[in-house]
Design a protein around this motif. Sequence first.
Motif, PDB file in Angstrom:
ATOM      1  N   GLY A 129       4.538  -5.502  -4.923  1.00  0.00           N
ATOM      2  CA  GLY A 129       4.070  -4.159  -5.236  1.00  0.00           C
ATOM      3  C   GLY A 129       3.319  -3.527  -4.077  1.00  0.00           C
ATOM      4  N   TRP A 130       2.065  -3.214  -4.301  1.00  0.00           N
ATOM      5  CA  TRP A 130       1.328  -2.373  -3.357  1.00  0.00           C
ATOM      6  C   TRP A 130       0.294  -3.136  -2.571  1.00  0.00           C
ATOM      7  CZ3 TRP A 130       2.695   2.869  -3.514  1.00  0.00           C
ATOM      8  CH2 TRP A 130       3.571   3.198  -4.552  1.00  0.00           C
ATOM      9  N   THR A 131       0.111  -4.422  -2.832  1.00  0.00           N
ATOM     10  CA  THR A 131      -1.018  -5.152  -2.259  1.00  0.00           C
ATOM     11  C   THR A 131      -1.041  -5.111  -0.737  1.00  0.00           C
ATOM     12  OG1 THR A 131       0.314  -7.121  -2.437  1.00  0.00           O
ATOM     13  CG2 THR A 131      -1.310  -6.766  -4.168  1.00  0.00           C
ATOM     14  N   TRP A 132       0.131  -4.970  -0.125  1.00  0.00           N
ATOM     15  CA  TRP A 132       0.182  -5.020   1.332  1.00  0.00           C
ATOM     16  C   TRP A 132      -0.124  -3.672   1.967  1.00  0.00           C
ATOM     17  CZ3 TRP A 132       3.860  -1.685   3.221  1.00  0.00           C
ATOM     18  CH2 TRP A 132       4.859  -1.291   2.309  1.00  0.00           C
ATOM     19  N   ALA A 133      -0.266  -2.639   1.121  1.00  0.00           N
ATOM     20  CA  ALA A 133      -0.434  -1.287   1.658  1.00  0.00           C
ATOM     21  C   ALA A 133      -1.871  -0.812   1.472  1.00  0.00           C
ATOM     22  CB  ALA A 133       0.530  -0.333   0.962  1.00  0.00           C
ATOM     23  N   VAL A 134      -2.288   0.131   2.317  1.00  0.00           N
ATOM     24  CA  VAL A 134      -3.630   0.701   2.194  1.00  0.00           C
ATOM     25  C   VAL A 134      -3.676   1.611   0.967  1.00  0.00           C
ATOM     26  CG1 VAL A 134      -4.101   0.620   4.664  1.00  0.00           C
ATOM     27  CG2 VAL A 134      -3.060   2.669   3.687  1.00  0.00           C
ATOM     28  N   PRO A 171      -2.049  -2.516  10.978  1.00  0.00           N
ATOM     29  CA  PRO A 171      -1.795  -1.310  11.769  1.00  0.00           C
ATOM     30  C   PRO A 171      -0.616  -1.469  12.731  1.00  0.00           C
ATOM     31  CG  PRO A 171      -3.951  -2.270  12.333  1.00  0.00           C
ATOM     32  CD  PRO A 171      -3.332  -3.157  11.294  1.00  0.00           C
ATOM     33  N   ASN A 172      -0.247  -2.719  13.023  1.00  0.00           N
ATOM     34  CA  ASN A 172       0.882  -2.926  13.928  1.00  0.00           C
ATOM     35  C   ASN A 172       2.225  -2.885  13.206  1.00  0.00           C
ATOM     36  OD1 ASN A 172      -0.786  -3.341  16.194  1.00  0.00           O
ATOM     37  ND2 ASN A 172      -1.202  -5.426  15.445  1.00  0.00           N
ATOM     38  N   GLU A 173       2.174  -2.842  11.891  1.00  0.00           N
ATOM     39  CA  GLU A 173       3.413  -2.872  11.127  1.00  0.00           C
ATOM     40  C   GLU A 173       3.790  -1.448  10.728  1.00  0.00           C
ATOM     41  OE1 GLU A 173       5.216  -5.714   7.615  1.00  0.00           O
ATOM     42  OE2 GLU A 173       3.296  -4.743   7.301  1.00  0.00           O
ATOM     43  N   THR A 174       4.935  -0.969  11.208  1.00  0.00           N
ATOM     44  CA  THR A 174       5.352   0.409  10.915  1.00  0.00           C
ATOM     45  C   THR A 174       6.150   0.413   9.611  1.00  0.00           C
ATOM     46  OG1 THR A 174       7.250   0.047  12.348  1.00  0.00           O
ATOM     47  CG2 THR A 174       5.351   1.154  13.310  1.00  0.00           C
ATOM     48  N   ARG A 175       5.406   0.302   8.511  1.00  0.00           N
ATOM     49  CA  ARG A 175       6.022   0.171   7.205  1.00  0.00           C
ATOM     50  C   ARG A 175       5.222   0.982   6.198  1.00  0.00           C
ATOM     51  NH1 ARG A 175       8.880  -4.179   4.258  1.00  0.00           N
ATOM     52  NH2 ARG A 175       9.429  -5.108   6.219  1.00  0.00           N
TER      53      ARG A 175
END
Lengths: 147, 125
Positions: B26-31, B98-102
């Motif tokens: 789900g969303w856990t990896w996103a800000v 921040p290094n992951e363009t996702r």
Amino acid sequence: MEEALGAIEQLGVVQALKTSFFAYPVVNALHILAIGALVTTVILMDLKLLGLFDEMPEPHFIRLLRRIALGAFVVASATGLALFSVRASEYAAMPLFWAKMGLIGLAALNFIAFITIRNGPRRVFALVSITLWPLALLAGRFLGFVL
Amino acid sequence: MRLRTLLLSIALATMAPALPALAHHGWTWAVDELSELTGTVKAVYVGNPHATLDLDVDGVVWHVELAPPGPTMATGFTEETVKPGDQVTAIGNRSKDPNETRMKAVRITAGGKNYDIYPARVPQD
Ligand code: HEM
């Protein structure tokens, strides 16, 4: 190679699986079921070779679990191929996908070596097996977060 | 007995790294904050396990995740909605790394139309 992968993605059944609401999650669930059975039975057999569960006669123990493991491997491979076919070119471009295939290949070779080499180092085969299969599982799980 | 405990511990320890992975859905990896990306479409995929859109934003490729195909298509967004080269804006949550363009998108704007992939998460405007 690229045409072949593109052709797989264009197959009718694959197109249906791609946008299906039920079929894909069911295939995915079968993949997980098979993986669970496979990794569990493999670990139990490895622990047996490493000296656990001495109270159980090895031939019976191994005969039962190996059957389950081989059946589960067939189901895991068939469902895995179906999951792969939906985004064949993307998966084929991912190093992690090939890492997973490599781990499975090595684990399979280890099994073949174990059953063909008589009086081989059983504990070494068991240790290799108990390392490679869980690593393949981890690689598989991470695929979904990389794609 | 001690060997048995040791071996069981090793077996469990090899499985432990799987735990964060299982929780990683789900969303856990996103800000938490939403941000906006505008770029040109490099690739579009609407299918299982989830739809994706690759956007070229000033020469950097962003990997934009939409929803599974059902909810994505229910907004009217299909593989025919955009084609490579089209200009598209995505609103969503970027990766915490921040290094992951996702990005996990909540809204896609293409051809002057909004596709609300996760309507409940789109800010009221
Ligand atoms: C020829 C054999 C196999 C192929 C082609 C294959 C392919 C795949 C594909 C394409 C996915 C979907 C990844 C995604 O979510 O995008 C997947 C998921 C997965 N695979 Fe396999 N696989 C195979 C065998 C195995 C085996 C033997 C294991 C375990 C040892 C395994 C473990 C996993 C796991 C844990 C997942 C994630 C399932 C989920 O979280 O939904 N796979 N596999």
